[in-house]
Design an enzyme around this catalytic site. Structure first.
Site, mmCIF file in Angstrom:
data_model
loop_
_atom_site.group_PDB
_atom_site.id
_atom_site.type_symbol
_atom_site.label_atom_id
_atom_site.label_comp_id
_atom_site.label_asym_id
_atom_site.label_seq_id
_atom_site.Cartn_x
_atom_site.Cartn_y
_atom_site.Cartn_z
ATOM 1 C CG ASP A 38 -5.832 -7.406 -7.399
ATOM 2 O OD1 ASP A 38 -4.766 -7.666 -6.805
ATOM 3 O OD2 ASP A 38 -6.689 -6.647 -6.930
ATOM 4 C CD GLU B 250 -10.166 -1.978 -8.059
ATOM 5 O OE1 GLU B 250 -11.281 -1.610 -7.625
ATOM 6 O OE2 GLU B 250 -9.107 -1.797 -7.429
ATOM 7 C CB THR C 131 -2.134 -1.442 -9.281
ATOM 8 O OG1 THR C 131 -3.383 -2.085 -9.104
ATOM 9 C CG2 THR C 131 -1.452 -1.255 -7.945
ATOM 10 C CD GLU D 270 -14.891 -4.480 -1.112
ATOM 11 O OE1 GLU D 270 -14.590 -4.688 -2.303
ATOM 12 O OE2 GLU D 270 -14.134 -3.895 -0.333
ATOM 13 C CD GLU E 132 -3.089 -0.822 0.094
ATOM 14 O OE1 GLU E 132 -3.057 0.215 -0.579
ATOM 15 O OE2 GLU E 132 -3.950 -1.708 -0.076
#
Ligand code: NAG
Length: 895
Positions: free
Chosen positions: A269, A384, A467, A365, A125
């Protein structure tokens, strides 16, 4: 290597314009962009007013959000580093969307934020939100000219890089494991804490390469790229025999942790995403090879047989998880597929999420695709889905995607906007909200929405979004040339992505919403029946109680084959696999990159579906990887049963199966120097007899005026009578102008394709273009009259004896077009004084793989030279599951 897929689409410029598609006006698009900007400012200004310098805003109470005293609350504490995370993460978007706020924001970041904090945070993160934004903003400042209005902002540039470097050094201790896999969390001041958990996820460990590589290339400090690359490979080296990865792994011992589910969602992902993006950004084939293999494994094992849903499977046993959830994070996939060039798969996977959005006005989610039920109802404003919508719009230019964006924008505003920002949705069904605004709501969700509506933003080639939505690019000077051995292995590789060809209905180009599988995707989410169908569309939809009429089937993506002689009368057992075939069996030609197989014994060939949807390519031969564009040539005499023998119908040997036609008209009364006017593009099917457009034409004497790929325009002629060509033409009907015989445009009729061609040939024409039948009206669903689409068919002459077929000759082209395309051409020809010409283009040669395309004359020449000047006289092809293996050919062994 430059893999700028978007650039390729733009450069092709041959897309027919979309007809019969509800568009969106430029004004409306600007309105939506400005509305998105307003929302972005609202959220950013709210954060600055009510929360800064805290990391996040509590958007219901309009108060700052702080670290949770409970150290186990990773959802909050992983990103709360006391570094004003929302400001930091949003910084790179400000110049584009909220430029007034940029100078002050930059000043604050550069002077008030320090990473010297006694906090345990997540390596991944911190990398994607903080380091990515710093590097991206650094690169943005680098592009500003010193004498610009904003030139004085450049003085912050060194500080941003210094901060990114400082953060990198503070994250580096996480990598001190023997496996090279980083710990998931690290204390920014004290490194890895005692008793730290050894569990990390695939995405967390394996998707740091973009940021770390750019940090290395900009600072010259080698260690970061080396660490991230080692971690990326440490994951890949632990793949299963199916090339699948587990979801979580122990960093100290490198063993996958149970249950080992492989998916494209949470925890995995961005691993795939960073493979393709690293290949683009770093121009590094190693990442591309890994991406291609990991993607093929997903398409083969994780994708459902209908091609729409990506379900978690156990990575070794291939068992589907039960109950089976797909998660909101996995909605990034279509965007990645577009980037990789697989637009068709992207359209399908996106439609599933679009219907989930339509059903819940958000994306829960996680969602149970078998029961069609919400499993975890939250939606924290994740980007996304809209990110993928942005990529798909860029690739297809279909206004459907703008309308998707409009719906998302409206729902966000209606359901989550608060007095000071945007709230997290706790339950998509009830609309209940939670007191938090994640930083990606601004830095990604609203940014991608903005980019979707913004027609002025630059194309993506040569740069990638991380991302977390931060743009990164590397100038040529910071790229590393591949080693000589890598260059050799990749010789002949062709990485161009196929152009997007919109679906057609009766020859007319239609949009996504009129694709035959659009309603099927709806049924996956809403269930059978008419739930979710707009009132005005109910009559159109082909539904009845009990189910949909047609379940799409997608060809299996990849599998292994063994080449065996055509003659199956001798049942020989398949020889055991030869794991290390000698160069006598198979070798790569260092000039062309092609592979030659002289002995098929014990070889296992992998075949993989092509992105352009025209069939398969061989992707490996035992231990040798075959890359797109490289050919596989088999000379083993055992395979001669596949060689077409002269004089027989070469049904499968004609390639390409379809070509792009470009029709132009010029007024024959004006001077010939006037530019002809292009009025139509359309697809045509090639016939399986007559001219083989993909063949090397140098050996055939081609009459002037004939149809040929990439050649001069052929002149069209429409007979006044006998328009279906079923009767013989009096030779006076066909006028040869300037030494050029015309190509006849003929209707379907009572006779065969072959007889039309024969009549035209005997009258001296250079070829024929045959029009399909007009669309038929038919009853569809609830009694509505619809039009039945026939689609392109390939004319063949299978019923005819060889001696007759040989009268057509191999210089006489036969093409088939849809009625609508043909009608438009005939109408232009009927206009007074218009002469109509047609040029032929090979879409497959623009796509991936050589595939024997029309432009491969040079390659043929090379191959002949490689064979000692003997020349190839006979070639055969192999099909699997009804599809050609495009890069494989069987040839006679050279004498
Ligand atoms: C947060 O960071 C600031 C400045 O870097 C520092 O002064 C402050 O003490 C930190 N707060 C906490 C709770 O650590």
């Amino acid at each position: 290597m430059r893999w700028g897929s978007t650039a390729v689409w733009l450069a092709l410029g041959v897309l027919p314009c979309l007809q019969g598609v509800e568009g969106m006006t430029a004004e409306r698009r600007v309105e939506l962009r400005e509305e998105t900007r307003r929302l972005f400012k609202h959220g950013f200004d709210g954060y600055m007013e009510y929360a800064y310098p805290a990391d996040e805003l509590r958007s219901l109470t309009c108060t700052p959000m702080h670290r949770d005293p409970n150290p186990g609350n990773f959802g909050v504490n992983d990103i709360h580093a006391n570094v004003s995370m929302t400001l930091l993460d949003t910084l790179s978007s400000l110049p584009l969307i909220h430029p007034e706020a940029f100078p002050e924001a930059l000043h604050r970041v550069a002077t008030e934020i320090s990473f010297d904090q006694d906090v345990k945070v997540q390596v991944f993160e911190m990398t994607i939100r903080a380091m990515g934004s710093l590097l991206s903003t650094y690169q943005h400042l680098g592009r500003i000219r010193a004498d610009d209005d904003e030139g004085e902002l450049k003085r912050y540039q060194p500080r941003l890089l210094e901060m990114a470097l400082d953060l990198g050094k503070r994250l580096a201790p996480a990598f001190t494991t023997t496996t090279g896999l980083p710990y998931a969390r690290v204390n920014l001041r004290h490194g890895v804490e005692k008793g730290e958990s050894i569990e990390t996820c695939t995405a967390g460990a394996g998707s740091l390469i973009l940021e770390f590589a750019v940090l290395t290339r900009l600072t010259g400090d080698e260690r970061f790229e080396a660490l991230a690359q080692r971690a990326y490979l440490a994951i890949w080296n632990r793949r299963s025999t199916h090339n699948l990865l587990g979801n979580s792994i122990g960093v100290t011992h490198g063993q996958w942790l149970a249950p080992g589910m492989s998916s494209v969602g949470a925890g995995m992902d961005s691993y795939f995403e960073y493979g393709i993006k690293a290949a683009i950004l770093l121009s590094d084939d190693m990442y591309l090879d890994i991406f291609q293999d990991s993607y093929a494994a997903l398409q083969t094992h994780v994708r459902s047989p209908d091609g729409f849903i990506y379900r978690p499977v156990q990575f070794r046993l291939l068992q589907l998880s039960f109950p089976s959830y797909i998660d909101s994070l996995a909605a990034f996939l279509p965007g990645m597929q577009v980037l990789a060039g697989d637009v068709e798969s992207a359209i399908k996977s996106h439609l599933v999420y679009w219907n989930i959005w339509r059903r819940y006005s958000a994306i829960p989610e996680s969602w149970d695709w078998a029961k069609r039920e919400v499993e975890w109802a939250g939606w924290p404003g994740r980007p996304e889905f809209i990110e993928s919508t942005f990529y798909l719009y860029r690739a297809t230019k279909d206004p459907f995607y703008l309308r998707v964006g409009e719906r998302v924008l409206n729902d966000m505003r209606r359901r989550t906007m608060t007095e000071c920002g945007f709230a997290t949705m706790k339950n998509v069904d009830t609309g209940e909200l939670e007191d938090r605004m994640e930083s990606f709501v601004l830095s990604e969700t609203l940014k991608y929405l903005y980019l979707l509506f913004d027609s002025t933003s630059t194309p993506l080639s040569n740069s990638v979004f991380t991302t977390e939505g931060h743009a990164l690019s590397l100038p040529l000077s910071l790229l590393r040339p591949p080693s000589a051995i890598r260059r050799q292995m990749h010789r002949g590789e062709n990485l161009f992505c196929p152009a997007y060809t919109p679906s057609t209905l009766n020859g007319l180009v239609v949009g996504i919403e009129r694709r035959s599988d659009y309603e099927y995707a709806r049924s996956l989410v809403f269930g059978p029946g008419l739930d979710g169908v707009a009132e005005e569309d109910k009559a159109r939809v082909g539904w009845w109680e009990g189910g949909y009429c047609e379940v799409p089937i997608t060809p299996k993506y990849s599998f292994e084959i063994v080449l065996s002689p055509h003659d199956t009368s001798v049942a020989e057992p398949t020889p055991p696999e030869d794991p290390a075939p000698s160069a006598e069996k198979v070798h790569q030609d260092i000039q062309t990159g092609d592979f030659w197989i002289d002995n098929i014994e014990g070889l296992r060939l992998g075949v993989r579906w092509r992105y352009d949807g025209t069939g398969y390519d061989v992707s490996y031969i035992g231990p040798h990887r075959v890359r797109p564009g490289q050919n596989v040539i088999v000379t083993d005499p055992k395979m001669e049963g596949f060689l077409p023998v002269h004089g027989t119908t070469l049904t499968q040997s004609h390639t390409p199966s379809d070509v792009l036609l470009r029709f132009s008209s010029s007024s024959s009364s004006t001077k010939s120097s006037a530019q002809p006017e292009i009025f139509l593009h359309g697809m045509a099917a090639t016939a399986t007899f007559g001219k083989d457009f993909g063949a090397d034409s140098s050996s055939i004497s081609t009459p002037a005026g004939s149809l040929s790929l990439g050649g001069a325009a052929a002149i069209l002629y429409r007979p006044k009578r006998n328009t279906d060509g079923c009767d013989a033409f009096p030779s006076s009907d066909i006028v040869v102008k300037a030494g050029k015989a015309p190509v006849l445009v003929l209707d379907r009729g009572e006779c065969t394709f072959f007889h039309k061609a024969l009549n035209a040939r005997q009258a001296g024409a250079a070829g024929v273009i045959i029009l399909g039948y007009p669309p038929k009206s038919a009853e569809v669903g609830g009694g509505e009259v619809g039009e039945v689409q026939e689609g392109l068919i390939r004319p063949s002459a299978e019923e005819e004896p060889d001696y007759l077929i040989s009268q057509i000759g191999d210089d006489f082209g036969v093409l088939y077009v849809d009625w609508v395309v043909g009608r438009a051409v005939v109408d232009v020809m009927a206009e007074q004084g218009k002469e109509v010409g047609v040029e032929l283009f090979d879409l497959t040669s623009m796509g991936m793989g050589g595939g024997g395309g029309g432009s491969s004359g040079g390659r043929n020449g090379e191959r002949e030279a490689a064979m000692g000047g003997g020349g190839i006289t006979r070639e055969g092809r192999v099909m699997v599951a009804g599809w050609d293996i495009r890069n494989l050919r069987i040839v006679e062994r050279p004498p």
